[in-house]
Design an enzyme around this catalytic site. Structure first.
Site, PDB file in Angstrom:
ATOM      1  CG  ASP A  70      18.154  58.744  47.175  1.00 59.79           C
ATOM      2  OD1 ASP A  70      17.071  58.897  46.575  1.00 59.79           O
ATOM      3  OD2 ASP A  70      18.384  57.771  47.918  1.00 59.79           O
TER       4      ASP A  70
ATOM      5  CB  SER B 234      17.931  52.864  41.209  1.00 60.97           C
ATOM      6  OG  SER B 234      17.145  52.333  40.172  1.00 60.97           O
TER       7      SER B 234
ATOM      8  N   GLY C   8      15.267  56.179  39.408  1.00 61.94           N
ATOM      9  CA  GLY C   8      15.083  55.219  38.330  1.00 61.94           C
ATOM     10  C   GLY C   8      13.932  54.250  38.406  1.00 61.94           C
TER      11      GLY C   8
END
Length: 152
Positions: free
Chosen positions: A71, A65, A46
């Site tokens: 991830d 994010s 993000g």
């Protein structure tokens, strides 16, 4: 484990990730290589993706994010064969709260044998490879064979 092959098309699906202290390096790298990156499909976690887009105007498919699950989202996309290579500028000098997610992302990228660049030099080598601009194949685990063995 048995293996098979997966075709990477000429236009790659590239994931871009950077820890906070490395974001400016990745943004600058993207700016420098904007012309090479433009024809490809770009994904990013993000904050990194939004910053890259603001500075380069490259089209980015933004995920969450990293600390909020980005991830993990990328890891899922890698396992599904939806990411062809990973550019991840990580900060080896500072731990992050989501270190286990980072380790899991690196592990899944290795399992599925996608090219990974973790610094500017490696990223430069990766995009200057003839394979970057053409269709190519990578060897990956044969999941169906793996599953068949496990279910015996």
């Amino acid at each position: 484990m048995q293996t098979t092959y997966r075709k990477l098309t000429k236009n790659k699906k590239i994931a871009l990730v950077a820890h906070d202290h490395c974001k400016q390096d990745l943004i600058q790298w993207c700016q420098t290589n904007r012309t090479l990156l433009q024809p490809h499909i770009l994904y990013a976690t993000g904050t990194t993706g939004n910053l890259i887009h603001q500075e380069t105007n490259l089209e980015i498919k933004n995920l969450l994010s990293g600390p909020m699950g980005g991830d993990q989202q990328l890891g899922g996309l890698i396992a599904e064969g939806k990411i062809d290579l990973l550019i991840f500028f990580w900060d080896p000098m500072n731990a992050v709260p989501h270190d286990p997610d980072v380790k899991a992302l690196m592990r899944i990228a290795t399992v599925w044998n996608i090219p990974v660049a973790m610094n500017i030099a490696t990223a430069d080598f990766l995009i200057s490879s003839p394979a970057f601009q053409q269709e190519t194949e990578i060897r990956i685990p044969d999941y169906q064979g793996y599953l068949k063995e496990r279910l015996k």
